[in-house]
Design a protein around this motif. Structure first.
Motif, mmCIF file in Angstrom:
data_model
loop_
_atom_site.group_PDB
_atom_site.id
_atom_site.type_symbol
_atom_site.label_atom_id
_atom_site.label_comp_id
_atom_site.label_asym_id
_atom_site.label_seq_id
_atom_site.Cartn_x
_atom_site.Cartn_y
_atom_site.Cartn_z
ATOM 1 N N GLU A 82 29.939 10.035 44.432
ATOM 2 C CA GLU A 82 30.607 11.277 44.037
ATOM 3 C C GLU A 82 29.592 12.413 43.968
ATOM 4 O OE1 GLU A 82 33.837 11.460 43.643
ATOM 5 O OE2 GLU A 82 34.215 9.295 43.799
ATOM 6 N N ALA A 83 30.050 13.634 44.336
ATOM 7 C CA ALA A 83 29.204 14.818 44.208
ATOM 8 C C ALA A 83 28.956 15.116 42.733
ATOM 9 C CB ALA A 83 29.862 16.016 44.890
ATOM 10 N N VAL A 84 27.788 15.714 42.451
ATOM 11 C CA VAL A 84 27.440 16.070 41.075
ATOM 12 C C VAL A 84 26.973 17.520 41.043
ATOM 13 C CG1 VAL A 84 26.820 13.709 40.435
ATOM 14 C CG2 VAL A 84 25.068 15.253 41.352
ATOM 15 N N SER A 85 26.956 18.092 39.850
ATOM 16 C CA SER A 85 26.487 19.462 39.671
ATOM 17 C C SER A 85 24.984 19.471 39.435
ATOM 18 C CB SER A 85 27.188 20.114 38.477
ATOM 19 O OG SER A 85 28.581 20.189 38.701
ATOM 20 N N THR A 100 25.891 22.169 43.735
ATOM 21 C CA THR A 100 26.526 20.899 44.081
ATOM 22 C C THR A 100 25.571 20.023 44.887
ATOM 23 O OG1 THR A 100 28.714 21.898 44.144
ATOM 24 C CG2 THR A 100 28.458 19.792 45.273
ATOM 25 N N LEU A 101 25.487 18.755 44.496
ATOM 26 C CA LEU A 101 24.694 17.782 45.232
ATOM 27 C C LEU A 101 25.629 16.671 45.681
ATOM 28 C CD1 LEU A 101 21.728 17.042 46.018
ATOM 29 C CD2 LEU A 101 21.655 15.644 43.939
ATOM 30 N N ASN A 102 25.836 16.571 46.996
ATOM 31 C CA ASN A 102 26.803 15.617 47.529
ATOM 32 C C ASN A 102 26.340 14.173 47.380
ATOM 33 O OD1 ASN A 102 28.932 17.225 48.253
ATOM 34 N ND2 ASN A 102 28.273 17.524 50.378
ATOM 35 N N GLN A 103 27.244 13.251 47.664
ATOM 36 C CA GLN A 103 26.936 11.829 47.621
ATOM 37 C C GLN A 103 25.823 11.489 48.618
ATOM 38 O OE1 GLN A 103 30.137 9.324 48.940
ATOM 39 N NE2 GLN A 103 30.337 10.324 50.936
ATOM 40 N N TYR A 104 25.057 10.454 48.308
ATOM 41 C CA TYR A 104 24.027 9.926 49.194
ATOM 42 C C TYR A 104 23.129 11.032 49.756
ATOM 43 C CZ TYR A 104 27.122 5.813 49.261
ATOM 44 O OH TYR A 104 27.912 4.741 48.907
#
Length: 608
Positions: free
Chosen positions: A558-561, A586-590
C-alpha cells in the motif's frame, strides 16, 4: 613476521634459506617426533621446553614430509603438519614445504582501500573453478562496481568440495583450488584492478575429519567448554593463541590479503583472544596499509569495534529485511516476525536490532550500538549461510516480488552501511547455493542427517515429503548445481534480458555510491528514522561533509504518506515518477527513493 628463535618457535615448516627448513611441532603429549620425507631418510626432531619438537634440516621447497609421533611404545601416529602450508592432495597425505618468498609480486606498492569504500562480493572459490576461475571473473566485478571480493574459507578440508567450514589444516590452501602461487596470482591480479581481497577464516573449531591435534596435544582443547562442534579450542594457552595469530599474519603478510572475516567468534570462549589478535595485526602492519578486520558475531558485541575491528556482519539487518520481503517467519526469523517495520527502523538508525533484548529462546542478545557509525555494520540481503541453509537453496529473486527486491537492493547499495552481496546477486542468478561436502561412509550419513536436524525448525525440513527431496550434501550433482550460470547474461531471451536488467541496476546504484557516497561516508552518522506505515520507513544520515542522505523505502503493498523532497537532489528512484510522487507526500508500494540534501540546504533548514 620475524624469524623464529630458540625461545619463540613458529608453528610448521618455515624455510630459513633456499636449502634449509626449520620444522617445529607442538606435541606436549608425545614422547618422540620425527619427520618422514617422501624421498629420504626420516630425521628425529629435538625435544625442547613446553612440549616443542624442533629440527633444522637441509630441505628445499617442494619437499613432501609428514610427522611420525610416538605417544608410547605401543602407540605411534603418522600425521600431516597441523601448520602445513600446502598438502599433496588430501588432509591425510604428505605436507609440502613452501617457499613463501618465491612469488614475484607485480603490485608490491598496493596498500589497500579505505574501509568506507568497501563494496563486498562474497564468493566460493570451488564453484567458480578454483583460483584461476575466480581470476577470470575479476574484470566483470570491477566493471559492476565491486571494490572487494571475500573468499569463503580456503583452508585444507577433506575431499575436493566443501563450503570450507570443515577445514582442519588452517595454514594450507585447499589443494583442489590451486597452488599457493596461484592464490597469490589471484590476489596480485585483483590488486592490479583496484580490488581488495578478504578471506573468511575459521578459528572456532576444526572439521570432523583429519584433525589429529587432540591425539598428541590434548590441551589444544578444553573438555569443560563445548561448542556446536565439540570441545572448545583452549585460547588460554600461548601455543594455541600463537597458532591462530600466526595464521592471521601469514594470510596478511605472505599472501597480502587485505583483510579477514572471522567466522562465528561467539564460539571462541576466551574473551581476550580477539583483542590480542587485532592489536598484533595493527601493531605489526601499521596504519599506512588498509587492513580490514570484520567479525561474524551472534552476540552483537558493539564493544568489539573499540578493540581494533572495523565492522560486524549485521545478521539482524538481513533477518529483518528477509521477513519484510518474503513473509517467512519460521526458525530464527521468528525473532523478527513481530513489528518488523519497527525493527527495520531500529537497524537503520542504530545498527543492531537486538541490543540486550531476549530472543525466542529466552536468552538476551546484544549490546547498545547506536553510538557506532553506520560503517561498523556489514549489511546484506543474501550470503552463503542464508541461501545455503535453506533446504533447496532458493535465492530472494525466487522468494520476493521483484519490485520489492529492487527497492531493497537500493537500500543495500546506497545506505551508509557497508554493502555485501553473494555471487550472482548482481545479475539475478537463480541457481541455488546448496550445502555440499565430500565425506564418505558413516561420516557422510551423519552429516546428512545432522544437517537436517540442525534446521528442523524450517518448514521444508519438517515436511517428511520435502525432507526426502533435500539434495544429498555429498552428491557431486549438489555441488555442480550450485555453480552460478554466468552465461545466462548472454541469452537472447526474456530471461537473459532480465539478467542484464539486474546487472544494469547494480551498475547504476554502485556508480551512485562511488561518485556520491564514497567522498562523504567518512564521519557519517544516523540522524533518525521515521516509520511511515506497514513495511515503510524514511531514514536520514548526516554524511561527513555535512550533507544529509535520505532513503524513503516502502516494501509494503500500500502507498504511504511521506515528507516532501523539494530541498533535496534525487540520486535514485526505483520506479518512474517515484520522486515526484514523494515530493507530493506519497510513496508508492515497492518503492525506494534516495535523495541528498547539500550541507548548505541543511544549514538553511536549521536556521529556519
Amino acid at each position: 613476521m620475524p624469524s623464529r628463535t630458540d625461545q619463540n618457535w613458529r608453528h610448521g615448516a618455515v624455510m630459513l634459506d633456499q636449502q634449509h627448513t626449520r620444522f617445529a611441532l607442538w606435541a606436549p603429549d608425545a614422547k618422540e617426533v620425527s619427520v618422514e620425507f617422501e624421498n629420504g631418510p626420516a630425521q628425529a626432531l629435538q625435544p625442547k621446553e613446553d612440549g616443542w619438537f624442533v629440527l633444522d634440516a637441509a630441505c628445499a621447497a617442494g619437499t613432501r614430509y609428514r610427522y611420525r609421533v610416538t605417544l608410547d611404545p605401543e602407540n605411534t601416529l603418522t600425521v600431516p603438519d597441523p601448520a602445513s602450508r600446502a598438502q599433496d592432495g588430501d588432509v591425510h597425505g604428505y605436507s609440502i614445504v613452501v617457499d613463501q618468498s618465491a612469488y614475484q609480486w607485480q603490485n608490491p606498492g598496493w596498500q589497500g582501500r579505505p574501509w568506507h569504500e568497501a563494496v563486498i562480493y562474497e564468493l566460493h572459490v570451488g564453484v567458480l573453478g578454483g583460483y584461476e576461475g575466480v581470476e577470470q571473473r575479476l574484470q566483470h566485478l570491477v566493471d559492476t562496481g565491486i571494490t572487494a571480493i571475500e573468499l569463503m574459507p580456503i583452508a585444507q578440508f577433506p575431499g575436493d568440495r566443501n563450503w570450507g567450514y570443515d577445514g582442519v589444516l588452517p595454514y594450507a590452501t585447499q589443494s583442489s583450488y590451486g597452488t599457493p602461487d596461484q592464490l597469490k596470482h589471484l590476489i596480485d591480479t585483483a590488486h592490479g584492478l583496484g580490488l581488495a581481497v578478504i578471506l573468511d577464516v575459521v578459528y572456532n573449531h576444526f572439521g570432523p575429519d583429519g584433525n589429529y591435534l587432540g591425539a598428541y596435544a590434548k590441551h589444544f582443547f578444553r573438555s569443560d567448554k563445548k561448542t556446536p562442534w565439540g570441545d572448545a579450542i583452549d585460547f588460554r594457552r600461548d601455543e594455541v593463541r600463537d597458532f591462530f595469530i600466526g595464521n592471521t599474519m601469514m594470510w596478511l603478510q605472505d599472501y597480502r590479503f587485505d583483510g579477514l572475516r572471522f567466522d562465528a567468534v561467539h564460539a571462541i570462549e576466551d574473551p581476550t583472544f580477539l583483542e590480542d589478535l587485532a592489536r598484533q595485526v595493527r601493531d605489526t602492519l601499521g596504519r599506512e596499509r588498509h587492513v580490514w578486520l570484520t567479525l561474524e558475531n551472534e552476540h552483537n558485541e558493539a564493544t568489539r569495534m573499540a578493540q581494533g575491528y572495523d565492522a560486524q556482519w549485521n545478521d539482524d539487518g538481513h533477518n529483518t529485511l528477509h521477513v519484510l520481503l518474503t513473509g517467512e517467519t519460521d526458525a530464527y526469523y521468528t525473532d523478527f516476525a513481530e513489528k518488523p517495520t519497527q525493527k527495520l527502523a531500529r537497524l537503520l538508525g542504530e545498527g543492531f536490532v537486538y541490543q540486550g533484548e531476549a530472543t525466542r529462546h529466552g536468552h538476551t542478545r546484544g549490546e547498545p550500538s547506536g553510538h557506532l557509525p553506520p560503517t561498523s555494520f556489514v549489511l546484506f540481503l543474501q550470503n552463503h549461510d542464508q541461501i545455503g541453509n535453506r533446504a533447496f537453496g532458493e535465492r530472494l529473486i525466487q522468494l520476493s516480488p521483484p519490485q520489492a527486491l529492487q527497492a531493497a537492493t537500493a537500500l543495500l547499495l546506497l545506505s551508509p552501511m557497508i554493502p555485501m552481496m553473494f555471487m550472482g546477486d548482481e545479475w539475478g542468478a537463480s541457481e541455488p547455493f546448496l550445502f555440499f561436502t565430500d565425506f564418505h561412509d558413516e561420516l557422510a550419513d551423519a552429516v546428512r542427517e545432522g544437517r537436517r536436524g540442525e534446521f528442523k525448525d524450517f518448514a521444508a525440513f519438517k515436511d517428511p515429503a520435502k525432507r526426502e527431496q533435500i539434495p544429498d550434501p555429498n552428491a557431486l550433482k549438489t555441488f555442480e548445481a550450485s555453480r552460478p550460470a554466468f552465461d545466462a547474461l548472454l541469452l537472447e531471451t526474456d530471461k537473459g534480458q532480465d539478467h542484464r536488467n539486474w546487472l544494469a541496476l547494480y551498475k547504476q546504484l554502485l556508480e551512485i555510491r562511488r561518485t556520491e557516497l564514497f567522498p562523504r561516508l567518512a564521519g557519517a552518522k544516523a540522524l533518525g528514522v521515521t516509520e511511515l506505515g506497514d513495511k515503510a520507513v524514511s531514514a536520514r544520515w548526516q554524511l561527513g561533509d555535512g550533507s544529509e542522505l535520505r532513503i524513503d523505502l516502502n516494501l509494503g503493498t500500500e502507498a504511504v504518506s511521506t515528507d516532501d523532497l523539494t530541498a533535496s537532489r534525487i540520486l535514485y528512484q526505483s520506479q518512474p515518477n517515484s520522486a515526484e510522487l514523494s515530493s507530493h507526500g506519497t510513496l508508492n508500494q515497492y518503492t525506494a527513493v534516495v535523495s541528498l540534501k547539500s550541507s548548505d540546504a541543511v544549514e538553511e533548514q536549521d536556521e529556519q
